[in-house]
Enzyme design. Structure first.
Site, PDB file in Angstrom:
ATOM      1  N   GLY B  90      30.732  90.735  36.635  1.00  0.00           N
ATOM      2  CA  GLY B  90      31.864  91.603  36.331  1.00  0.00           C
ATOM      3  C   GLY B  90      32.548  91.010  35.115  1.00  0.00           C
ATOM      4  O   GLY B  90      31.871  90.664  34.147  1.00  0.00           O
ATOM      5  N   SER B 123      25.525  86.762  36.081  1.00  0.00           N
ATOM      6  CA  SER B 123      26.380  87.235  34.999  1.00  0.00           C
ATOM      7  C   SER B 123      27.684  86.417  34.964  1.00  0.00           C
ATOM      8  O   SER B 123      27.630  85.211  34.739  1.00  0.00           O
ATOM      9  CB  SER B 123      26.606  88.737  35.170  1.00  0.00           C
ATOM     10  OG  SER B 123      27.155  89.296  34.009  1.00  0.00           O
ATOM     11  N   ALA B 124      28.840  87.011  35.215  1.00  0.00           N
ATOM     12  CA  ALA B 124      30.096  86.249  35.214  1.00  0.00           C
ATOM     13  C   ALA B 124      30.044  85.097  36.215  1.00  0.00           C
ATOM     14  O   ALA B 124      30.628  84.034  35.977  1.00  0.00           O
ATOM     15  CB  ALA B 124      31.273  87.170  35.517  1.00  0.00           C
ATOM     16  N   HIS B 160      22.868  87.617  29.938  1.00  0.00           N
ATOM     17  CA  HIS B 160      22.625  88.907  29.261  1.00  0.00           C
ATOM     18  C   HIS B 160      22.216  88.686  27.798  1.00  0.00           C
ATOM     19  O   HIS B 160      22.579  89.472  26.930  1.00  0.00           O
ATOM     20  CB  HIS B 160      23.878  89.797  29.255  1.00  0.00           C
ATOM     21  CG  HIS B 160      24.317  90.286  30.598  1.00  0.00           C
ATOM     22  ND1 HIS B 160      23.759  91.393  31.206  1.00  0.00           N
ATOM     23  CD2 HIS B 160      25.275  89.834  31.434  1.00  0.00           C
ATOM     24  CE1 HIS B 160      24.376  91.588  32.374  1.00  0.00           C
ATOM     25  NE2 HIS B 160      25.292  90.658  32.538  1.00  0.00           N
ATOM     26  N   GLU B 195      18.144  89.198  30.384  1.00  0.00           N
ATOM     27  CA  GLU B 195      18.318  89.886  31.665  1.00  0.00           C
ATOM     28  C   GLU B 195      17.060  89.749  32.518  1.00  0.00           C
ATOM     29  O   GLU B 195      15.941  89.893  32.022  1.00  0.00           O
ATOM     30  CB  GLU B 195      18.672  91.359  31.434  1.00  0.00           C
ATOM     31  CG  GLU B 195      20.048  91.496  30.791  1.00  0.00           C
ATOM     32  CD  GLU B 195      20.539  92.937  30.683  1.00  0.00           C
ATOM     33  OE1 GLU B 195      19.712  93.868  30.797  1.00  0.00           O
ATOM     34  OE2 GLU B 195      21.753  93.114  30.481  1.00  0.00           O
TER      35      GLU B 195
END
Lengths: 242, 242
Positions: B90, B123-124, B160, B195
């Site tokens: 997020g 991700s985050a 990413h 990714e």
């Protein structure tokens, strides 16, 4: 009375550096000494000398003379004596960190707000002219003392606005990023400026320059547009909510 | 001994949520209770309830049970008692701000580093597992108390990762952003994960999972690759320089 030219980007399409902005620069320089103090602090991968050399020609074309702040011994005095200040693009976190390091965040605000000094910014130079750098697109490569910035306009701007996202990649689109901003900062709005566009500020009013409409992102209301060429009261866009 | 699965992304291509990561999740969950404490704090435009619902199925497929930390009265105690902690993607700035707000940054570090609690991030959730969030791709929509993060690995990761930039736009490419990072942070390196890739950490060693090589960005040396499937000493990638 604040007079500022806040450009989205240094380039538009395949045009050269600030080449799209000739008439915009002419407008903001009118009635000044045409001596411009340049702040190259957003440059990270190249030198301040190189940045001054890159940024000078479009000002020369506007019969103005650019001198970088790194040539002065006392940056605060340089700001105090400037007639026009131009803050170039690059990395917003590096820029803001160095503006704080040189102790000129408050000084630029004071000169532009209360003493008629004109402000020209593009990209990161536009980000730091808003209340905070919370709507920059840049990577946070260094940690500034605060996200609080110069605040010449009462609301956030997102420069280099571009709709959608590259095919085949799962990162967020710009609209999704700005939706996150308005979700976590309820009531606050963001002005999106596509490349080549600018916000021309004179006192309490703003005008969208360039060929494209600007967008206002709001959490509670649909996205609205401000037409290219249109003027509006800056207070119509909601800034940070106390 | 730290055991962690740091994934680049929740999605790869057009696959579903964490669908590419089935075998990766199986590996990290092996030998645990398969009860997973989920941290949904990176969610901004949707609720923690919704995020828990989104993230649960791939864990169910791995015969694990996900429970979100927002269902516990005391987040610090929830972390202390967890066997496995999963931190979802997020916005990294929202995530880190809320991790500090819940006072679990140091607690997660302590549990994973010294008590065998396993860490899964994507991700985050991968960004906050590194020393700082200086290599996130996210917009800084809120200001955390510090960029300093959990620090389960000794170097920065860029999740990413994608080469190049969209046609017709003048924003920086990812390589240019990372070159700015290494220019302003001399000596420091960044691991780029495309990714679908992940870094599997066991003690002092890392293994690149997924079908694609990882990249190591360095200011002074050319970009080097770590082959998919290859293991290496974490200390081979240079972290923050004191």
């Amino acid at each position: 009375m604040t007079t500022a030219l806040l450009m989205s980007s240094s380039r538009m399409g395949s045009l050269g550096y600030l080449e799209h902005a000739t008439s915009q620069l002419d407008t903001i320089l009118e009635g000044t000494s045409r001596k411009v103090l340049f702040v190259p602090y957003a440059a990270v991968s190249f030198s301040y000398d190189a940045y001054e050399e890159l940024a000078a020609p479009p000002f020369t074309n506007a019969e103005a003379q650019l001198t970088s702040i790194h040539r002065f011994d006392d940056p605060v005095a340089a700001v105090r004596e400037a007639d026009v200040i131009a803050v170039g693009g690059g990395n917003s976190f590096a820029l803001l960190t160095r503006l704080y390091g040189a102790e000129i965040v408050a000084e630029i605000r004071e000169r532009v707000t209360n003493h008629g000094t004109r402000y020209i910014g593009w990209s990161a130079g536009t980000n730091v002219a808003t209340p905070t750098i919370r709507t920059t697109n840049d990577m946070p490569i260094v940690e500034p003392p605060s996200f609080g910035a110069i605040g010449l306009v009462p609301f956030q701007i997102n420069p280099h606005f571009i709709p959608g996202k590259p095919a085949g990649h799962n990162g967020e689109s710009r609209e999704e990023r700005l939706a996150e901003f308005t979700a976590i900062n309820p009531g606050e709005e963001v002005l999106g400026l596509v490349e080549g566009s600018a916000l021309h500020v004179t006192g309490t009013r703003g005008t969208i320059l360039g060929d494209n409409d600007a967008l206002v992102f709001s959490g509670s209301k649909p996205v609205r547009t401000i037409a290219a060429g249109a003027s509006f009261e800056l207070a119509e866009i909601q800034g940070p909510v106390a």
